[in-house]
Structures are given as C-alpha cells and as structure tokens.
Design an enzyme around this catalytic site. Structure first.
Site, PDB file in Angstrom:
ATOM      1  CD  GLN A 155      10.220  14.229 -14.355  1.00  0.00           C
ATOM      2  OE1 GLN A 155      11.231  14.112 -15.030  1.00  0.00           O
ATOM      3  NE2 GLN A 155      10.034  13.543 -13.242  1.00  0.00           N
ATOM      4  CG  ASN A 156       3.757  11.254 -15.282  1.00  0.00           C
ATOM      5  OD1 ASN A 156       4.907  11.013 -15.649  1.00  0.00           O
ATOM      6  ND2 ASN A 156       3.186  10.656 -14.266  1.00  0.00           N
TER       7      ASN A 156
ATOM      8  CG  HIS B 246       8.095  17.091 -19.570  1.00  0.00           C
ATOM      9  ND1 HIS B 246       8.687  15.907 -19.210  1.00  0.00           N
ATOM     10  CD2 HIS B 246       8.994  18.062 -19.280  1.00  0.00           C
ATOM     11  CE1 HIS B 246       9.896  16.150 -18.720  1.00  0.00           C
ATOM     12  NE2 HIS B 246      10.106  17.452 -18.749  1.00  0.00           N
TER      13      HIS B 246
ATOM     14  CB  CYS C 231      -2.565  28.916 -40.241  1.00  0.00           C
ATOM     15  SG  CYS C 231      -1.442  27.815 -39.354  1.00  0.00           S
TER      16      CYS C 231
HETATM   17  N1  NAD Z   1       2.629   8.607 -17.972  1.00  0.00           N
HETATM   18  C1  NAD Z   1       3.270   9.550 -18.672  1.00  0.00           C
HETATM   19  O1  NAD Z   1       2.760  10.652 -18.864  1.00  0.00           O
HETATM   20  C2  NAD Z   1       4.640   9.244 -19.221  1.00  0.00           C
HETATM   21  C3  NAD Z   1       5.034   7.925 -19.439  1.00  0.00           C
HETATM   22  C4  NAD Z   1       6.328   7.694 -19.938  1.00  0.00           C
HETATM   23  C5  NAD Z   1       7.174   8.751 -20.196  1.00  0.00           C
HETATM   24  N2  NAD Z   1       6.777  10.022 -19.968  1.00  0.00           N
HETATM   25  C6  NAD Z   1       7.724  11.115 -20.217  1.00  0.00           C
HETATM   26  O2  NAD Z   1       9.021  10.578 -20.312  1.00  0.00           O
HETATM   27  C7  NAD Z   1       9.923  11.029 -19.318  1.00  0.00           C
HETATM   28  C8  NAD Z   1      10.296   9.861 -18.432  1.00  0.00           C
HETATM   29  O3  NAD Z   1      11.034  10.230 -17.296  1.00  0.00           O
HETATM   30  P1  NAD Z   1      10.521   9.770 -15.863  1.00  0.00           P
HETATM   31  O4  NAD Z   1      11.635  10.024 -14.916  1.00  0.00           O
HETATM   32  O5  NAD Z   1       9.189  10.336 -15.604  1.00  0.00           O
HETATM   33  O6  NAD Z   1      10.292   8.218 -16.038  1.00  0.00           O
HETATM   34  P2  NAD Z   1      11.345   7.056 -16.052  1.00  0.00           P
HETATM   35  O7  NAD Z   1      10.738   5.977 -16.892  1.00  0.00           O
HETATM   36  O8  NAD Z   1      12.711   7.521 -16.386  1.00  0.00           O
HETATM   37  O9  NAD Z   1      11.394   6.556 -14.539  1.00  0.00           O
HETATM   38  C9  NAD Z   1      10.264   5.955 -13.947  1.00  0.00           C
HETATM   39  C10 NAD Z   1      10.724   5.330 -12.630  1.00  0.00           C
HETATM   40  O10 NAD Z   1       9.571   4.880 -11.943  1.00  0.00           O
HETATM   41  C11 NAD Z   1       9.840   3.581 -11.405  1.00  0.00           C
HETATM   42  N3  NAD Z   1       8.544   2.899 -11.291  1.00  0.00           N
HETATM   43  C12 NAD Z   1       7.820   2.321 -12.262  1.00  0.00           C
HETATM   44  N4  NAD Z   1       6.665   1.845 -11.777  1.00  0.00           N
HETATM   45  C13 NAD Z   1       6.672   2.128 -10.454  1.00  0.00           C
HETATM   46  C14 NAD Z   1       5.771   1.849  -9.386  1.00  0.00           C
HETATM   47  N5  NAD Z   1       4.606   1.235  -9.600  1.00  0.00           N
HETATM   48  N6  NAD Z   1       6.101   2.265  -8.150  1.00  0.00           N
HETATM   49  C15 NAD Z   1       7.293   2.918  -7.906  1.00  0.00           C
HETATM   50  N7  NAD Z   1       8.178   3.170  -8.884  1.00  0.00           N
HETATM   51  C16 NAD Z   1       7.876   2.779 -10.135  1.00  0.00           C
HETATM   52  C17 NAD Z   1      10.767   2.951 -12.399  1.00  0.00           C
HETATM   53  O11 NAD Z   1      11.506   1.888 -11.848  1.00  0.00           O
HETATM   54  C18 NAD Z   1      11.644   4.124 -12.827  1.00  0.00           C
HETATM   55  O12 NAD Z   1      12.788   4.242 -11.993  1.00  0.00           O
HETATM   56  C19 NAD Z   1       9.190  12.095 -18.567  1.00  0.00           C
HETATM   57  O13 NAD Z   1       9.822  13.285 -18.853  1.00  0.00           O
HETATM   58  C20 NAD Z   1       7.759  12.096 -19.098  1.00  0.00           C
HETATM   59  O14 NAD Z   1       7.455  13.355 -19.693  1.00  0.00           O
HETATM   60  C21 NAD Z   1       5.520  10.282 -19.499  1.00  0.00           C
HETATM   61 ZN    ZN Z   2      -2.235  27.246 -37.297  1.00  0.00          ZN
END
Ligand code: NAD
Ligand code: ZN
Length: 294
Positions: A116-117, A134, A196
């Site tokens: 999802q990152n 995403h 565009c």
């Molecule tokens: N790095 C990125 O690309 C990024 C960062 C933030 C949000 N997002 C986007 O936002 C949405 C967030 O949803 P999500 O579920 O991915 O994130 P979330 O923030 O909802 O959940 C992250 C989870 O990871 C846990 N966590 C944090 N650090 C950790 C570690 N070192 N070890 C183990 N667990 C750890 C947290 O406690 C939390 O429960 C996603 O859809 C994503 O697209 C992306």
């Molecule tokens: Zn364009």
C-alpha cells in the site's frame, strides 16, 4: 491456488506469544509467502505512518480524491506542501525490513510483495515483484490527457516557478507532503502538463479514489497462489488492503501478522507478532537462511 494451501488453520492462534518469532519462522518455512505491506514497514526509514503509536492522535486531513480533481485550490495546497516535503521524502532509504523482504524473495520464500506504500522503498531494496496498490509518488499523471511525467522533473519545474521556496523545510507528513503556512500556499505556482496544460496529480490513490481493477486482479492472483500471507506494518483500516486478508482467509491460506499494535486482520491471524519489523524480519530471514545453509 487453493489446492496448494497448507493444512494450517487460518483462524485462531498457534499458541504463540506476541514476541514469538519462532512461530513465524515455523509458519513461513517451506511455504511460498506473499507479503502485504503498509506504512509501518517504512517508519524505520523516517517516513511516518498514519495510525502508529505516535501518530494515531495526530489530527490530519488527508486529501480526498474528489476534492483534488474538482478544486484548483486543493491542488495548489497539495503541490505547495508536496513541493516542500519532497526533499526529505525522496531521500528516504530502505531499512532492514525492506532488505529482509528482498532477501526472502531472492531465496524463493516470498513470491510477491503487495504494498500500500507509495515510496518505492521495496524496489530500492531489491524486491522485484512488487504490486503497488496505491501507485507511487515518484510518478505524476496529467488529469487531462493521462500522460506520465517523473516527479523529479515536475519538482524541477516547480522549483523554477517558486524560487523563493527553494530550501524551505517543513515537518514531513505521511503522504510526502508537509505542514505549511497559509501565505506560502496562497502564493504557490503549480506546474501544469507539458502536453496539454492540464492539471497534474501524483499517480497515487487518494482517499476516496479507487485502485485500478487490473492492479486488484493481479494482487488477488498473487494471494491465491500463496501458501501463507504475511501482513507487515499495516493497520488495514483501509479496505483496499484488508480485502486480501479476507481472500486468504476464504481460501484457507494462513495469515501471519507483524505489526506494532492492533490491525483489522488480527482475528484472522495464525501468528501475530507485536515487534518492530526491521529486527523481526531480519530474524526471520536469518533463521530461514540458517536452515537453507545447513
Ligand atoms: N511509506 C508510505 O508510502 C506511506 C506512508 C504513510 C501512508 N501511506 C498510505 O496511507 C495508507 C496507510 O495505511 P497503512 O495501513 O499502510 O498504514 P497505517 O498507518 O494505517 O498502519 C501502519 C501500522 O504499522 C505499525 N508500525 C509502525 N511502525 C512499525 C514498525 N517499525 N514495525 C512494526 N509495525 C509498525 C503501526 O503501529 C500501524 O499499526 C496506505 O494506504 C498508504 O498508501 C503510505
Ligand atoms: Zn496533459
């Protein structure tokens, strides 16, 4: 496919404690795994998550897809903040967790990463089969003609349009943008499409946007072919990720979770480890490597 699913119950626990990496090793050893990852695997690289221990209380207003598409003021605010946040975001490097996932893929233990990152850190660590649910912030797409431009190039154009802001730093936020003063936002000059003149959008799925169907299908296929699903660093509060846990559960594919704090998938977990990902995945990769070497 379902026929290859191992005879491990996808419900209940293995009697493992929250720190029991051994139970994780036992579950993963000898089985093809797919990793489903989220923001938590990148926090150790300095990119904050949304719902981690330190961020849960932080009030944020994530960009809504509909507002971004409809409202030039919303786009201006996004690009101003994103412009200032990009330097730090783009300098983030993969951490031990990303490296371990890449090693597990190289050794054949992990067949794919569904993430999802939007930070491309899995690829930077060497993971090859990565499905980005995403999208990625390093791609920018025109809302008018659909053409794609590299974010680095857009950043350069934004720099030329907003020379006063070069060198401005701000607190980085989860989606690569930053907290910024109102006056800076109001004066910000956005960049338009070179073909565009249409409005530009980072090629990511905002809240209220949808994951392209071919991407969802590709991820389902990978999950269907897995013998274990590893849920790594995601609260799964968002359905676009959670559906893959449901799918695994329906198919009898066991689910293992490594996450600090609760996730929506906890009721489906055969193994659940509440421990930082960098150390835990390193331990897992080490244990599997020892077995392979010996
Ligand atoms: N790095 C990125 O690309 C990024 C960062 C933030 C949000 N997002 C986007 O936002 C949405 C967030 O949803 P999500 O579920 O991915 O994130 P979330 O923030 O909802 O959940 C992250 C989870 O990871 C846990 N966590 C944090 N650090 C950790 C570690 N070192 N070890 C183990 N667990 C750890 C947290 O406690 C939390 O429960 C996603 O859809 C994503 O697209 C992306
Ligand atoms: Zn364009």
């Amino acid at each position: 496919m379902a026929a290859t699913a191992p005879q491990v119950r996808a419900e209940g626990t293995h009697g493992s404690g929250p720190d029991d990496v051994g139970a994780l090793v036992d579950l993963v050893r000898g089985r093809k795994a797919v990793a489903l990852t989220g923001a938590g695997i990148s926090t150790e690289s300095g990119i904050p998550d949304y719902r981690g221990p330190g961020t849960r209380e932080r009030a944020r207003n994530p960009i809504q897809h509909r507002d971004f598409v409809r409202d030039a003021a919303v786009r201006r605010r996004y690009w101003a903040r994103a412009f200032v946040g990009w330097d730090r975001f783009s300098r983030a490097r993969p951490n031990a967790g990303h490296a371990a996932v890449a090693e597990l893929e190289a050794s054949g233990a992990v067949t794919a990463v569904v993430t999802q990152n939007v930070d491309r850190l899995h690829q930077a660590a060497g993971s090859r089969t990565v499905i980005e649910l995403h999208g990625a912030l390093s791609d920018v797409r025109c809302l008018g003609c659909g053409s794609l431009e590299k974010r680095e190039d857009v950043q350069h154009r934004l720099m030329l349009l907003n020379p006063r802001l070069v060198g401005t730093s701000a607190t980085i936020a989860p989606d690569g943008d930053a907290e910024l003063a109102r006056s800076i936002v109001d004066d910000f000059e956005v960049a338009d499409c070179l073909s565009c003149n249409g409005p530009l959008k980072p090629d990511v799925v905002f809240f209220g946007g949808s994951v392209p169907q071919p991407v969802v299908e590709a991820a389902y296929q990978r999950v269907d072919g897995a013998e274990v699903l590893l849920v790594l660093g995601t609260s799964l509060a968002v359905y676009s990720g959670f559906r893959f846990v449901r799918r695994a559960h329906e198919r009898g594919i066991p689910v293992a979770i490594v996450n600090l704090g609760e996730t929506r998938a906890d009721p489906y977990a055969a193994v659940r480890i509440d421990r930082p990902l960098g150390a835990t995945l390193t331990d897992l990769a080490d244990a599997l490597r020892r077995r392979t070497d010996g």
